[in-house]
Design a protein around this motif. Sequence first.
Motif, PDB file in Angstrom:
ATOM      1  N   GLY A  15       0.779  -1.229   0.000  1.00 35.71           N
ATOM      2  CA  GLY A  15       0.000   0.000   0.000  1.00 35.71           C
ATOM      3  C   GLY A  15       0.811   1.278   0.000  1.00 35.71           C
ATOM      4  N   GLY A  16       2.126   1.177   0.091  1.00 32.74           N
ATOM      5  CA  GLY A  16       2.956   2.374   0.105  1.00 32.74           C
ATOM      6  C   GLY A  16       2.871   3.149   1.396  1.00 32.74           C
ATOM      7  N   LYS A  17       2.652   2.448   2.507  1.00 37.68           N
ATOM      8  CA  LYS A  17       2.437   3.138   3.780  1.00 37.68           C
ATOM      9  C   LYS A  17       3.488   2.785   4.830  1.00 37.68           C
ATOM     10  CE  LYS A  17      -1.007   3.646   7.483  1.00 37.68           C
ATOM     11  NZ  LYS A  17      -2.378   3.283   7.939  1.00 37.68           N
ATOM     12  N   HIS A  18       3.872   1.512   4.925  1.00 37.98           N
ATOM     13  CA  HIS A  18       4.748   1.084   6.007  1.00 37.98           C
ATOM     14  C   HIS A  18       6.155   0.725   5.535  1.00 37.98           C
ATOM     15  CE1 HIS A  18       0.643   0.063   7.737  1.00 37.98           C
ATOM     16  NE2 HIS A  18       1.172   0.876   8.659  1.00 37.98           N
ATOM     17  N   ARG A  19       6.301  -0.477   4.928  1.00 36.12           N
ATOM     18  CA  ARG A  19       7.622  -1.002   4.577  1.00 36.12           C
ATOM     19  C   ARG A  19       8.362  -0.117   3.579  1.00 36.12           C
ATOM     20  NH1 ARG A  19       5.079  -6.679   2.968  1.00 36.12           N
ATOM     21  NH2 ARG A  19       3.460  -5.162   2.385  1.00 36.12           N
ATOM     22  N   SER A  20       7.667   0.329   2.533  1.00 39.02           N
ATOM     23  CA  SER A  20       8.331   1.143   1.509  1.00 39.02           C
ATOM     24  C   SER A  20       8.749   2.503   2.060  1.00 39.02           C
ATOM     25  CB  SER A  20       7.411   1.319   0.297  1.00 39.02           C
ATOM     26  OG  SER A  20       6.235   2.019   0.659  1.00 39.02           O
ATOM     27  N   VAL A  21       7.927   3.071   2.940  1.00 41.52           N
ATOM     28  CA  VAL A  21       8.234   4.382   3.513  1.00 41.52           C
ATOM     29  C   VAL A  21       9.454   4.291   4.426  1.00 41.52           C
ATOM     30  CG1 VAL A  21       7.401   6.197   5.045  1.00 41.52           C
ATOM     31  CG2 VAL A  21       5.864   5.216   3.330  1.00 41.52           C
ATOM     32  N   ALA A  22       9.461   3.278   5.314  1.00 40.76           N
ATOM     33  CA  ALA A  22      10.591   3.111   6.231  1.00 40.76           C
ATOM     34  C   ALA A  22      11.880   2.850   5.458  1.00 40.76           C
ATOM     35  CB  ALA A  22      10.311   1.968   7.202  1.00 40.76           C
ATOM     36  N   THR A  23      11.816   2.007   4.428  1.00 37.93           N
ATOM     37  CA  THR A  23      13.012   1.687   3.646  1.00 37.93           C
ATOM     38  C   THR A  23      13.488   2.886   2.850  1.00 37.93           C
ATOM     39  OG1 THR A  23      12.243  -0.612   3.453  1.00 37.93           O
ATOM     40  CG2 THR A  23      13.964   0.107   1.931  1.00 37.93           C
ATOM     41  N   SER A  24      12.568   3.669   2.290  1.00 35.58           N
ATOM     42  CA  SER A  24      12.952   4.862   1.527  1.00 35.58           C
ATOM     43  C   SER A  24      13.731   5.840   2.389  1.00 35.58           C
ATOM     44  CB  SER A  24      11.707   5.544   0.952  1.00 35.58           C
ATOM     45  OG  SER A  24      11.091   4.735  -0.015  1.00 35.58           O
ATOM     46  N   GLU A  25      13.279   6.033   3.614  1.00 33.34           N
ATOM     47  CA  GLU A  25      13.962   6.956   4.507  1.00 33.34           C
ATOM     48  C   GLU A  25      15.382   6.475   4.823  1.00 33.34           C
ATOM     49  OE1 GLU A  25      13.005   9.903   5.769  1.00 33.34           O
ATOM     50  OE2 GLU A  25      11.111   9.883   4.660  1.00 33.34           O
ATOM     51  N   LYS A  26      15.518   5.190   5.117  1.00 31.80           N
ATOM     52  CA  LYS A  26      16.842   4.644   5.420  1.00 31.80           C
ATOM     53  C   LYS A  26      17.754   4.696   4.197  1.00 31.80           C
ATOM     54  CE  LYS A  26      16.258   3.028   9.703  1.00 31.80           C
ATOM     55  NZ  LYS A  26      17.099   3.416  10.869  1.00 31.80           N
ATOM     56  N   LEU A  27      17.212   4.348   3.031  1.00 30.17           N
ATOM     57  CA  LEU A  27      18.011   4.322   1.812  1.00 30.17           C
ATOM     58  C   LEU A  27      18.462   5.731   1.430  1.00 30.17           C
ATOM     59  CD1 LEU A  27      19.114   2.477  -0.390  1.00 30.17           C
ATOM     60  CD2 LEU A  27      16.976   2.798  -1.636  1.00 30.17           C
TER      61      LEU A  27
END
Length: 343
Positions: A310-322
């Motif tokens: 959904g573009g809410k949890h895993r992708s958001v957290a990973t984008s910030e770290k990356l």
Amino acid sequence: MTENDAREEERPAQGQEAHDAHEAHKETGEDHLEQEAPQEDGAQVGTGSETAGVPEAAIPELVIISGMSGAGRSTAAKCLEDLGWFVVDNLPPALIPTMVELGARSQGNVARIAVVVDVRGRRFFDNLRESLADLESKNVTRRIVFLESSDEALVRRFESVRRPHPLQGDGRIVDGIDAERQLLRELRGDADLVIDTSSLNVHELRAKMDAQFAGEEEPELRATVMSFGFKYGLPVDADLVVDMRFLPNPHWVPELRPFTGLNEEVAAYVFNQPGAKEFLDRYAELLQLIAAGYRREGKRYVTIAVGCTGGKHRSVATSEKLAARLVSQGVETVVVHRDMGRE
């Protein structure tokens, strides 16, 4: 230079103002060198009033880009634009000193100006020598870059895009090329740098421009890291796509469901999963390799799309770290969360 790589950029219609010409130039694709359609009127730039006594240190550096239609002027200009130059397309030569004066008044905000001068402004072309003399009297540092190409290569490029040469009139393409050579002969003799693009593709031309104007520093790479939800579709502008759906979804943890990947507890949950930290480490190393290759190829911008359901949890957290990893590697990075809050 292949026909595909050498395909010329399309130019604005007759009578458009400078802003339209400049924007049209920026929107052309990387796989085109350039093409100029006939245009009687040059770019329109407000002259303003002259200001005497501008400090010499404030005078911008100036590069004048000219040469044969179809030889790569627009690609050369775009390269300088990517290197941070202020680029003006199809500026009448008589207005070049005014452009420099406006840059001098910018208090250092416009330190380097590149001006594309070509036969589309042929009614103003006779003023070029007078403008150059004016610049010399004001101690303006200027260089002329002239893009050259063989008749055979130019004919092939114009035929590949089925466009007329701006000077051919009712004649053939070769007639327009010959007329343009005669018109530009004197300017070519005054050029500080002549680049023959007959056998160059777009990337090779950009590499030559980088070698002349980028200095010792590597070309800057800018990255956009975008989180997204697969259920809303892939981002159309993604260069690289990362799928984080191999990790457990915080959506199914009731106390985490209302929050996003920006929440510390959600991020901790994601990166405490087996393989999460290892994936981030290895992918960051891979991006270093990719970034070095992009720089060598003259690619300045990259969009990395990081997706989950959904573009809410895993992708958001990973984008910030990356993104944080990229910044630590010296890459200018912007983070965009496309679908966060969409559910």
